[in-house]
Write an enzyme that holds these catalytic residues in place. Structure first.
Site, PDB file in Angstrom:
ATOM      1  N   ALA A  34      22.452 -19.597 -46.718  1.00  0.00           N
ATOM      2  CA  ALA A  34      21.758 -20.514 -45.808  1.00  0.00           C
ATOM      3  C   ALA A  34      20.433 -20.855 -46.493  1.00  0.00           C
ATOM      4  CB  ALA A  34      21.569 -19.870 -44.438  1.00  0.00           C
ATOM      5  N   VAL A  35      19.504 -21.435 -45.783  1.00  0.00           N
ATOM      6  CA  VAL A  35      18.311 -21.981 -46.423  1.00  0.00           C
ATOM      7  C   VAL A  35      17.527 -20.942 -47.245  1.00  0.00           C
ATOM      8  CG1 VAL A  35      17.102 -21.770 -44.212  1.00  0.00           C
ATOM      9  CG2 VAL A  35      16.204 -23.242 -45.945  1.00  0.00           C
ATOM     10  N   ASN A  55      28.706 -16.642 -50.495  1.00  0.00           N
ATOM     11  CA  ASN A  55      28.508 -16.880 -49.064  1.00  0.00           C
ATOM     12  C   ASN A  55      29.844 -16.645 -48.360  1.00  0.00           C
ATOM     13  OD1 ASN A  55      26.460 -18.056 -47.058  1.00  0.00           O
ATOM     14  ND2 ASN A  55      28.331 -19.189 -46.584  1.00  0.00           N
ATOM     15  N   THR A 104      31.338 -18.114 -45.945  1.00  0.00           N
ATOM     16  CA  THR A 104      32.097 -19.364 -45.921  1.00  0.00           C
ATOM     17  C   THR A 104      31.989 -19.987 -47.309  1.00  0.00           C
ATOM     18  OG1 THR A 104      31.371 -19.576 -43.641  1.00  0.00           O
ATOM     19  CG2 THR A 104      32.360 -21.526 -44.636  1.00  0.00           C
ATOM     20  N   VAL A 114      21.378 -12.574 -45.112  1.00  0.00           N
ATOM     21  CA  VAL A 114      22.219 -13.014 -43.996  1.00  0.00           C
ATOM     22  C   VAL A 114      21.459 -12.806 -42.683  1.00  0.00           C
ATOM     23  CG1 VAL A 114      24.346 -12.544 -45.236  1.00  0.00           C
ATOM     24  CG2 VAL A 114      23.388 -10.783 -43.739  1.00  0.00           C
ATOM     25  N   LYS A 115      22.007 -13.346 -41.637  1.00  0.00           N
ATOM     26  CA  LYS A 115      21.375 -13.275 -40.315  1.00  0.00           C
ATOM     27  C   LYS A 115      21.090 -11.807 -39.961  1.00  0.00           C
ATOM     28  CE  LYS A 115      22.286 -15.404 -35.845  1.00  0.00           C
ATOM     29  NZ  LYS A 115      21.318 -16.488 -35.967  1.00  0.00           N
ATOM     30  N   SER A 175       8.253 -13.654 -46.293  1.00  0.00           N
ATOM     31  CA  SER A 175       7.648 -14.701 -45.472  1.00  0.00           C
ATOM     32  C   SER A 175       7.314 -15.915 -46.314  1.00  0.00           C
ATOM     33  CB  SER A 175       6.373 -14.209 -44.786  1.00  0.00           C
ATOM     34  OG  SER A 175       5.819 -15.295 -44.063  1.00  0.00           O
ATOM     35  N   LYS A 189       6.454  -6.799 -42.127  1.00  0.00           N
ATOM     36  CA  LYS A 189       6.883  -8.175 -41.817  1.00  0.00           C
ATOM     37  C   LYS A 189       6.865  -8.415 -40.306  1.00  0.00           C
ATOM     38  CE  LYS A 189       8.327 -12.324 -42.135  1.00  0.00           C
ATOM     39  NZ  LYS A 189       9.590 -12.837 -41.801  1.00  0.00           N
ATOM     40  N   HIS A 240       3.340  -8.907 -39.344  1.00  0.00           N
ATOM     41  CA  HIS A 240       2.987 -10.250 -39.852  1.00  0.00           C
ATOM     42  C   HIS A 240       3.417 -11.313 -38.830  1.00  0.00           C
ATOM     43  CE1 HIS A 240       4.390 -13.999 -41.696  1.00  0.00           C
ATOM     44  NE2 HIS A 240       3.458 -13.859 -42.628  1.00  0.00           N
ATOM     45  N   ASN A 241       4.642 -11.194 -38.340  1.00  0.00           N
ATOM     46  CA  ASN A 241       5.130 -12.194 -37.390  1.00  0.00           C
ATOM     47  C   ASN A 241       4.392 -12.122 -36.053  1.00  0.00           C
ATOM     48  OD1 ASN A 241       6.938 -12.623 -39.464  1.00  0.00           O
ATOM     49  ND2 ASN A 241       8.677 -12.917 -38.123  1.00  0.00           N
ATOM     50  N   GLU A 258       1.351 -13.914 -36.617  1.00  0.00           N
ATOM     51  CA  GLU A 258       1.712 -15.345 -36.692  1.00  0.00           C
ATOM     52  C   GLU A 258       1.819 -15.945 -35.284  1.00  0.00           C
ATOM     53  OE1 GLU A 258       5.156 -16.150 -39.328  1.00  0.00           O
ATOM     54  OE2 GLU A 258       5.983 -17.285 -37.654  1.00  0.00           O
ATOM     55  N   ARG A 265       4.590 -17.782 -24.748  1.00  0.00           N
ATOM     56  CA  ARG A 265       5.840 -18.483 -25.070  1.00  0.00           C
ATOM     57  C   ARG A 265       6.841 -18.305 -23.922  1.00  0.00           C
ATOM     58  NH1 ARG A 265       7.519 -18.309 -31.481  1.00  0.00           N
ATOM     59  NH2 ARG A 265       5.408 -18.438 -32.313  1.00  0.00           N
TER      60      ARG A 265
HETATM   61  P1  NBP Z   1      20.479 -17.374 -41.016  1.00  0.00           P
HETATM   62  O1  NBP Z   1      19.641 -16.322 -40.405  1.00  0.00           O
HETATM   63  O2  NBP Z   1      20.737 -18.616 -40.284  1.00  0.00           O
HETATM   64  O3  NBP Z   1      21.901 -16.711 -41.420  1.00  0.00           O
HETATM   65  C1  NBP Z   1      22.944 -17.486 -41.937  1.00  0.00           C
HETATM   66  C2  NBP Z   1      23.621 -16.768 -43.093  1.00  0.00           C
HETATM   67  O4  NBP Z   1      24.169 -15.515 -42.652  1.00  0.00           O
HETATM   68  C3  NBP Z   1      24.789 -17.595 -43.608  1.00  0.00           C
HETATM   69  O5  NBP Z   1      24.855 -17.434 -45.013  1.00  0.00           O
HETATM   70  C4  NBP Z   1      25.983 -16.943 -42.909  1.00  0.00           C
HETATM   71  O6  NBP Z   1      27.201 -17.149 -43.554  1.00  0.00           O
HETATM   72  C5  NBP Z   1      25.568 -15.504 -43.001  1.00  0.00           C
HETATM   73  N1  NBP Z   1      26.331 -14.606 -42.140  1.00  0.00           N
HETATM   74  C6  NBP Z   1      26.389 -14.506 -40.806  1.00  0.00           C
HETATM   75 BR1  NBP Z   1      25.496 -15.592 -39.649  1.00  0.00          BR
HETATM   76  N2  NBP Z   1      27.187 -13.541 -40.367  1.00  0.00           N
HETATM   77  C7  NBP Z   1      27.707 -13.006 -41.483  1.00  0.00           C
HETATM   78  C8  NBP Z   1      28.619 -11.966 -41.706  1.00  0.00           C
HETATM   79  N3  NBP Z   1      29.118 -11.276 -40.705  1.00  0.00           N
HETATM   80  N4  NBP Z   1      28.956 -11.688 -42.977  1.00  0.00           N
HETATM   81  C9  NBP Z   1      28.467 -12.387 -44.002  1.00  0.00           C
HETATM   82  N5  NBP Z   1      27.550 -13.385 -43.856  1.00  0.00           N
HETATM   83  C10 NBP Z   1      27.183 -13.679 -42.609  1.00  0.00           C
HETATM   84  O7  NBP Z   1      19.928 -17.757 -42.482  1.00  0.00           O
HETATM   85  P2  NBP Z   1      18.430 -17.999 -42.992  1.00  0.00           P
HETATM   86  O8  NBP Z   1      17.635 -18.838 -42.066  1.00  0.00           O
HETATM   87  O9  NBP Z   1      18.561 -18.411 -44.419  1.00  0.00           O
HETATM   88  O10 NBP Z   1      17.789 -16.539 -42.958  1.00  0.00           O
HETATM   89  C11 NBP Z   1      18.309 -15.450 -43.681  1.00  0.00           C
HETATM   90  C12 NBP Z   1      17.507 -14.206 -43.298  1.00  0.00           C
HETATM   91  O11 NBP Z   1      16.136 -14.422 -43.679  1.00  0.00           O
HETATM   92  C13 NBP Z   1      17.492 -13.914 -41.803  1.00  0.00           C
HETATM   93  O12 NBP Z   1      17.436 -12.545 -41.588  1.00  0.00           O
HETATM   94  C14 NBP Z   1      16.213 -14.562 -41.332  1.00  0.00           C
HETATM   95  O13 NBP Z   1      15.701 -13.981 -40.147  1.00  0.00           O
HETATM   96  C15 NBP Z   1      15.312 -14.288 -42.526  1.00  0.00           C
HETATM   97  N6  NBP Z   1      14.167 -15.214 -42.651  1.00  0.00           N
HETATM   98  C16 NBP Z   1      14.330 -16.544 -42.397  1.00  0.00           C
HETATM   99  C17 NBP Z   1      13.247 -17.405 -42.542  1.00  0.00           C
HETATM  100  C18 NBP Z   1      13.400 -18.894 -42.296  1.00  0.00           C
HETATM  101  O14 NBP Z   1      12.377 -19.601 -42.375  1.00  0.00           O
HETATM  102  N7  NBP Z   1      14.597 -19.391 -42.022  1.00  0.00           N
HETATM  103  C19 NBP Z   1      12.019 -16.902 -42.980  1.00  0.00           C
HETATM  104  C20 NBP Z   1      11.899 -15.556 -43.261  1.00  0.00           C
HETATM  105  C21 NBP Z   1      12.981 -14.720 -43.091  1.00  0.00           C
HETATM  106  P3  NBP Z   1      28.147 -18.377 -43.108  1.00  0.00           P
HETATM  107  O15 NBP Z   1      27.663 -19.573 -43.880  1.00  0.00           O
HETATM  108  O16 NBP Z   1      29.509 -17.937 -43.532  1.00  0.00           O
HETATM  109  O17 NBP Z   1      28.033 -18.544 -41.622  1.00  0.00           O
END
Ligand code: NBP
Length: 471
Positions: free
Chosen positions: A12-13, A33, A35, A75-76, A129, A183, A186-187, A190, A288
């Site tokens: 993901a991102v 990944n 998927t 991953v999530k 972060s 972290k 930190h949040n 934030e 919030r």
């Molecule tokens: P997400 O938190 O949206 O997670 C999506 C990813 O998790 C996809 O690659 C998805 O695969 C995978 N996934 C899931 Br959902 N269930 C899975 C499973 N059972 N087995 C394998 N893969 C699985 O992604 P994100 O926003 O990139 O964040 C990733 C981590 O970083 C999270 O913990 C998030 O809290 C943390 N974080 C995010 C940010 C931000 O700004 N977004 C900042 C700092 C930290 P799929 O494609 O197959 O569904």
């Protein structure tokens, strides 16, 4: 085969951008990944001329990694991390390093570290972060866990982290879940930072009658001074943006319901658990939650005369007063976060160096701010500082700001503008500087109805009074 320096699971991102960041710094990265289509898309968009190796199974990922293997899970947070670990372990060997870079709850990280290390692997929990841009260009990294794992990865982490004055925003944060703890706090900070800025926006808009463009300019000017920070900078930017549909400021078209993913709530729960007061951070989480009760608010606004109270009984503050109020409240919210980290360090034995924590928050992360350099210096000069507000620099800043801060809060209260975080910060400051609080009366009440006893100020020992028999 076995040519990659590290594997990234989860595209993901965050995972995508971290993989690109690592690759840009000269490492060969295997990516996977769940998927597989997402892996293919990622490689189609970004794979040309890059050292990225797409893998469609975890077995393939493991086979592509140099030994000992290094695997970063992005991953999530929650069950997905446990699932990935369970599916991946059969392909790993003792000595391999598993890193969780998601927003995991620190107690989950403690548990996973024990489970994984019982199998001879090394585990790192790593708070990251900076959002998607930080992940790509240089985030703030908060790793903890097995020291050998950190040492093995230190070069890579230093390469991909944000740099401030040449120093990478990464440091080792103790065993187990220490990094995810930092972290989490930190949040929490934030949340408080964002709420304080939002309240100040409300004061500028509804209280002083400024237009969005003027408020944008105000924040932009403040961003050059003591409030210099990423959040102030993006706020100035946001307030300038116009809605393409109506031409009005876009921010004014956005529904006033703030969402949350839970890290602020964890910080609040953890502070209650450890008995550390963090009222400004708590106020931000609750604000919030209150914003989310929109139906109730609309009804209450109708029944309770939701308009602002007319002539304020307190004089309007100058814009410069609001800047001082925001700065003072911000200092208090960082003081609360740091106090929680200090207590957690003792309770869980993480051995946090608060000067280092402030140092790695100066760049890359969402709460990066000029103030963090002053916090770094304060804890550098006195690592056992009982509270940030007692550092000479901050003590002076708060004393200088307090009259503007009080004027600001009084004005908001008299106009009926809710200032939960600005006023909670002021109450924190006033509670700290009160040599005597009214807790004596609370002790008397507890003793009255529950015989809970009390201590006296003039005699040693524990006392109980039969209050009902007294005149
Ligand atoms: P997400 O938190 O949206 O997670 C999506 C990813 O998790 C996809 O690659 C998805 O695969 C995978 N996934 C899931 Br959902 N269930 C899975 C499973 N059972 N087995 C394998 N893969 C699985 O992604 P994100 O926003 O990139 O964040 C990733 C981590 O970083 C999270 O913990 C998030 O809290 C943390 N974080 C995010 C940010 C931000 O700004 N977004 C900042 C700092 C930290 P799929 O494609 O197959 O569904």
């Amino acid at each position: 085969m076995d040519s990659c320096d590290i594997g990234v699971i989860g595209l993901a991102v965050m995972g995508q951008n971290l993989a690109l960041n690592i690759e840009r710094n000269g490492y060969r990265v295997a990516v996977y990944n769940r998927t597989a289509e997402r892996t293919r898309q990622f490689l189609a968009e970004h794979g040309q001329d890059k050292q990225l190796v797409g893998c469609e199974t975890l077995a393939e990922l493991a086979a592509n990694l140099k030994r000992p293997r290094r695997v970063l899970m992005m991953v999530k947070a929650g069950n997905a991390v446990d699932q990935v670990i369970a599916e991946l372990l059969p392909y790993l060997e003792p000595g391999d390093i598993l890193i969780d870079g998601g927003n995991s709850f620190f107690k989950d990280t403690e548990r996973r570290a024990q489970e994984v290390e019982a199998k001879g692997l090394l585990y790192l929990g790593m708070g990251i972060s900076g959002g998607e841009e930080g992940a790509l260009k240089g985030p703030s990294l908060m790793p903890s866990g097995h020291r050998h794992a950190y040492q093995a990865l230190e070069g890579l982490l230093q390469a991909i982290a944000a740099k401030v004055q040449g120093e990478p925003c990464v440091t080792y944060l103790g065993h187990g879940g220490g990094g995810h703890y930092v972290k989490m706090v930190h949040n929490g900070i934030e949340y408080a930072d964002m709420q304080l800025i939002a309240e100040t926006y409300d004061l500028l808009q509804r209280g002083l009658g400024l237009k969005a463009e003027q408020i944008s300019q105000t924040f932009a000017t403040w961003g050059q001074g003591v409030l210099n920070s990423y959040l102030i900078e993006i706020t100035a930017h946001i307030l300038k943006a116009l809605d393409p549909l109506s031409g009005a400021p876009l921010v004014e078209k956005i529904l006033d319901v703030a969402e949350q993913k839970g890290t602020g709530k964890w910080t609040s729960e953890e502070a209650l658990e450890l008995g550390v007061p963090i009222p400004t951070l708590q106020a931000a989480v609750e604000a919030r939650a209150l914003s989310a009760q929109r139906t109730l608010r609309l009804e209450a606004a109708r029944q309770l005369d939701g308009e602002l109270l007319g002539e304020a009984s307190s004089p309007a503050p100058a814009v410069a007063d609001l800047e001082q109020a925001l700065y003072a409240a911000k200092i208090c919210s960082y003081a609360q976060g740091m106090a929680l980290l200090a207590q957690a360090s003792q309770t869980y034995g993480y051995g946090f160096d608060l000067s280092e924590v402030a140092r790695i928050w100066r760049g890359g992360c969402i709460i990066r701010a000029r103030l963090l350099e002053d916090i770094r210096r304060a804890y550098g000069e006195n690592p056992t500082l009982p509270n940030l507000v007692l550092a000479p620099f901050f003590r002076q800043a708060l004393v200088n700001a307090q009259s503007a801060w009080r004027k600001t809060v009084c004005f908001g209260v008299s106009k009926g503008i809710p200032l939960p975080a600005l006023s909670a910060a002021l109450a924190y400051f006033d509670s700290l500087r009160s040599a005597r609080l009214p807790a004596n009366l609370i002790q008397a009440q507890r003793d009255y109805f529950g015989a809970h006893t009390y201590r006296r100020i003039d005699e040693e020992g524990v006392f109980h009074t039969e209050w009902q028999s007294m005149e």
